[in-house]
Motif scaffolding. Structure first.
Motif, PDB file in Angstrom:
ATOM      1  N   TYR A   1      -3.869   6.925  -3.930  1.00 44.73           N
ATOM      2  CA  TYR A   1      -3.475   5.815  -3.075  1.00 44.73           C
ATOM      3  C   TYR A   1      -3.368   4.545  -3.897  1.00 44.73           C
ATOM      4  O   TYR A   1      -3.896   4.447  -5.006  1.00 44.73           O
ATOM      5  CB  TYR A   1      -4.496   5.615  -1.944  1.00 44.73           C
ATOM      6  N   SER A   2      -2.673   3.594  -3.320  1.00 48.15           N
ATOM      7  CA  SER A   2      -2.590   2.258  -3.892  1.00 48.15           C
ATOM      8  C   SER A   2      -2.820   1.276  -2.752  1.00 48.15           C
ATOM      9  O   SER A   2      -2.168   1.371  -1.708  1.00 48.15           O
ATOM     10  CB  SER A   2      -1.196   2.052  -4.504  1.00 48.15           C
ATOM     11  N   SER A   3      -3.771   0.345  -2.963  1.00 52.41           N
ATOM     12  CA  SER A   3      -4.068  -0.611  -1.908  1.00 52.41           C
ATOM     13  C   SER A   3      -4.622  -1.901  -2.507  1.00 52.41           C
ATOM     14  O   SER A   3      -5.427  -1.843  -3.427  1.00 52.41           O
ATOM     15  CB  SER A   3      -5.081  -0.020  -0.924  1.00 52.41           C
ATOM     16  N   SER A   4      -4.172  -3.019  -1.963  1.00 52.91           N
ATOM     17  CA  SER A   4      -4.673  -4.315  -2.413  1.00 52.91           C
ATOM     18  C   SER A   4      -6.021  -4.649  -1.789  1.00 52.91           C
ATOM     19  O   SER A   4      -6.716  -5.534  -2.241  1.00 52.91           O
ATOM     20  CB  SER A   4      -3.675  -5.408  -2.048  1.00 52.91           C
TER      21      SER A   4
ATOM     22  N   GLN B   1       0.838  -1.188   0.000  1.00 44.72           N
ATOM     23  CA  GLN B   1       0.000   0.000   0.000  1.00 44.72           C
ATOM     24  C   GLN B   1       0.876   1.243   0.000  1.00 44.72           C
ATOM     25  O   GLN B   1       1.976   1.240   0.576  1.00 44.72           O
ATOM     26  CB  GLN B   1      -0.882   0.016   1.247  1.00 44.72           C
ATOM     27  N   SER B   2       0.396   2.288  -0.648  1.00 47.76           N
ATOM     28  CA  SER B   2       1.160   3.533  -0.666  1.00 47.76           C
ATOM     29  C   SER B   2       0.223   4.706  -0.873  1.00 47.76           C
ATOM     30  O   SER B   2      -0.929   4.541  -1.274  1.00 47.76           O
ATOM     31  CB  SER B   2       2.215   3.504  -1.771  1.00 47.76           C
ATOM     32  N   VAL B   3       0.746   5.864  -0.578  1.00 44.87           N
ATOM     33  CA  VAL B   3      -0.002   7.102  -0.736  1.00 44.87           C
ATOM     34  C   VAL B   3       0.902   8.112  -1.414  1.00 44.87           C
ATOM     35  O   VAL B   3       2.066   8.261  -1.023  1.00 44.87           O
ATOM     36  CB  VAL B   3      -0.443   7.655   0.644  1.00 44.87           C
ATOM     37  N   THR B   4       0.372   8.809  -2.409  1.00 44.38           N
ATOM     38  CA  THR B   4       1.126   9.852  -3.090  1.00 44.38           C
ATOM     39  C   THR B   4       0.382  11.166  -2.977  1.00 44.38           C
ATOM     40  O   THR B   4      -0.774  11.274  -3.422  1.00 44.38           O
ATOM     41  CB  THR B   4       1.315   9.516  -4.582  1.00 44.38           C
TER      42      THR B   4
ATOM     43  N   GLU C   1     -13.741  18.690   3.265  1.00 45.83           N
ATOM     44  CA  GLU C   1     -14.357  17.452   2.825  1.00 45.83           C
ATOM     45  C   GLU C   1     -13.461  16.771   1.804  1.00 45.83           C
ATOM     46  O   GLU C   1     -12.546  17.390   1.250  1.00 45.83           O
ATOM     47  CB  GLU C   1     -15.761  17.679   2.267  1.00 45.83           C
ATOM     48  N   ALA C   2     -13.711  15.486   1.598  1.00 47.21           N
ATOM     49  CA  ALA C   2     -12.914  14.718   0.650  1.00 47.21           C
ATOM     50  C   ALA C   2     -13.827  13.721  -0.041  1.00 47.21           C
ATOM     51  O   ALA C   2     -14.784  13.225   0.552  1.00 47.21           O
ATOM     52  CB  ALA C   2     -11.773  13.995   1.357  1.00 47.21           C
ATOM     53  N   GLU C   3     -13.509  13.427  -1.292  1.00 43.08           N
ATOM     54  CA  GLU C   3     -14.304  12.471  -2.049  1.00 43.08           C
ATOM     55  C   GLU C   3     -13.456  11.264  -2.431  1.00 43.08           C
ATOM     56  O   GLU C   3     -12.382  11.406  -3.029  1.00 43.08           O
ATOM     57  CB  GLU C   3     -14.872  13.116  -3.310  1.00 43.08           C
TER      58      GLU C   3
ATOM     59  N   THR D   1      -8.595   6.068  -7.946  1.00 40.71           N
ATOM     60  CA  THR D   1      -7.781   5.818  -6.732  1.00 40.71           C
ATOM     61  C   THR D   1      -7.340   7.133  -6.111  1.00 40.71           C
ATOM     62  O   THR D   1      -6.158   7.354  -5.798  1.00 40.71           O
ATOM     63  CB  THR D   1      -6.556   4.922  -7.010  1.00 40.71           C
ATOM     64  N   SER D   2      -8.309   8.023  -5.943  1.00 43.99           N
ATOM     65  CA  SER D   2      -7.993   9.345  -5.387  1.00 43.99           C
ATOM     66  C   SER D   2      -8.835   9.627  -4.156  1.00 43.99           C
ATOM     67  O   SER D   2      -9.914   9.058  -3.955  1.00 43.99           O
ATOM     68  CB  SER D   2      -8.225  10.427  -6.434  1.00 43.99           C
ATOM     69  N   PHE D   3      -8.324  10.526  -3.352  1.00 48.26           N
ATOM     70  CA  PHE D   3      -9.012  10.955  -2.123  1.00 48.26           C
ATOM     71  C   PHE D   3      -8.580  12.400  -1.865  1.00 48.26           C
ATOM     72  O   PHE D   3      -7.926  12.718  -0.891  1.00 48.26           O
ATOM     73  CB  PHE D   3      -8.641  10.027  -0.966  1.00 48.26           C
ATOM     74  N   HIS D   4      -8.982  13.279  -2.760  1.00 48.54           N
ATOM     75  CA  HIS D   4      -8.560  14.675  -2.684  1.00 48.54           C
ATOM     76  C   HIS D   4      -9.309  15.441  -1.596  1.00 48.54           C
ATOM     77  O   HIS D   4     -10.511  15.234  -1.388  1.00 48.54           O
ATOM     78  CB  HIS D   4      -8.786  15.384  -4.026  1.00 48.54           C
ATOM     79  N   LEU D   5      -8.615  16.341  -0.954  1.00 54.28           N
ATOM     80  CA  LEU D   5      -9.184  17.150   0.137  1.00 54.28           C
ATOM     81  C   LEU D   5      -9.539  18.532  -0.396  1.00 54.28           C
ATOM     82  O   LEU D   5      -8.722  19.153  -1.103  1.00 54.28           O
ATOM     83  CB  LEU D   5      -8.161  17.280   1.265  1.00 54.28           C
TER      84      LEU D   5
END
Lengths: 115, 115
Positions: A25-28, A2-5, A64-66, A72-76
């Motif tokens: 993000y990257s997650s299995s 797993q990783s976060v950029t 807020e974040a979506e 594979t995004s989680f922008h704030l």
């Protein structure tokens, strides 16, 4: 693995204008995702979390974040920046490590708010 | 009524010394963590304990030894301090070990400076 950029190490906005801090993000596994904020010389405070319920998550202080699985995004975001929002922001994924999960942090985005 | 408290907040010491950082949580959580934040603000997990049992032990020099006398306390002892150990060390806790649908609560951090 797993990783976060966090795509931007620094973001500068004027007070009263929108804020966008980007995170991929990257997650299995189905991830739990978080945004934490760190004000200068302070500890880490949770802004919001995604835990597979609603994809649009509302947090404290108007943030807020979506969660977008296809991207594979989680922008704030925040509609209108305040001087007090100036801080370091961390996107975090909850990732498995052996028999437990651990938090994997992004490299952080320094938000500057200009008067 | 501090949730996760660390002492000391600041620690300046000479190379070669041995020092300890204490952490206590009053949240009733089962899992506690130590994270290291380097000069570039990158946060990386060092250790995790669940009910006094070591469950995560990342690649950390064996000069670092965590000790958990009970599930509310996780102390970090560092032997033979080196210049590269200078960092901010964060203690955190979470309910359970899964970090699914729940976040970690962080202390204020201990800024360690080795001279």
């Amino acid at each position: 693995a797993q990783s976060v950029t966090q795509l931007d190490s620094h973001v500068s906005v004027s007070e009263g204008t929108p804020v966008l801090l980007r995170c991929n993000y990257s997650s299995s596994y189905s991830p739990s995702l978080f945004w934490y904020v760190q004000h200068p010389n302070k500890g880490l405070q949770l802004l919001l979390k995604y835990t597979s319920a609603a994809t649009l998550v509302k947090g404290i202080n108007g943030f807020e974040a979506e969660f977008k699985k296809s991207e594979t995004s989680f922008h704030l975001t925040k509609p209108s920046a305040h001087m007090s929002d100036a801080a370091e922001y961390f996107c975090v994924v909850s990732a498995r490590s052996g028999s437990a999960r651990q938090l994997t942090f992004g490299s952080g985005t320094q938000l500057t708010v200009l008067p | 009524d501090t949730a996760v408290s660390q002492t000391p907040k600041y620690l300046v010491t000479q190379m070669g010394n041995d020092k300890s950082i204490k952490c206590e949580q009053n949240l009733g959580h089962d899992t506690m963590y130590w994270y290291k934040q380097d000069s570039k603000k990158f946060l990386k997990i060092m250790f995790s304990y669940n009910n006094k049992e070591l469950i995560i032990n990342e690649t950390v020099p064996n000069r670092f030894s965590p000790k958990s006398p009970d599930k509310a306390h996780l102390n970090l002892h560092i032997n033979s301090l080196e210049l590269g150990d200078s960092a901010v060390y964060f203690c955190a806790s979470s309910p359970g070990r899964s970090l699914v649908n729940t976040e970690a609560f962080f202390g204020q951090g201990t800024r360690l400076t080795v001279v």
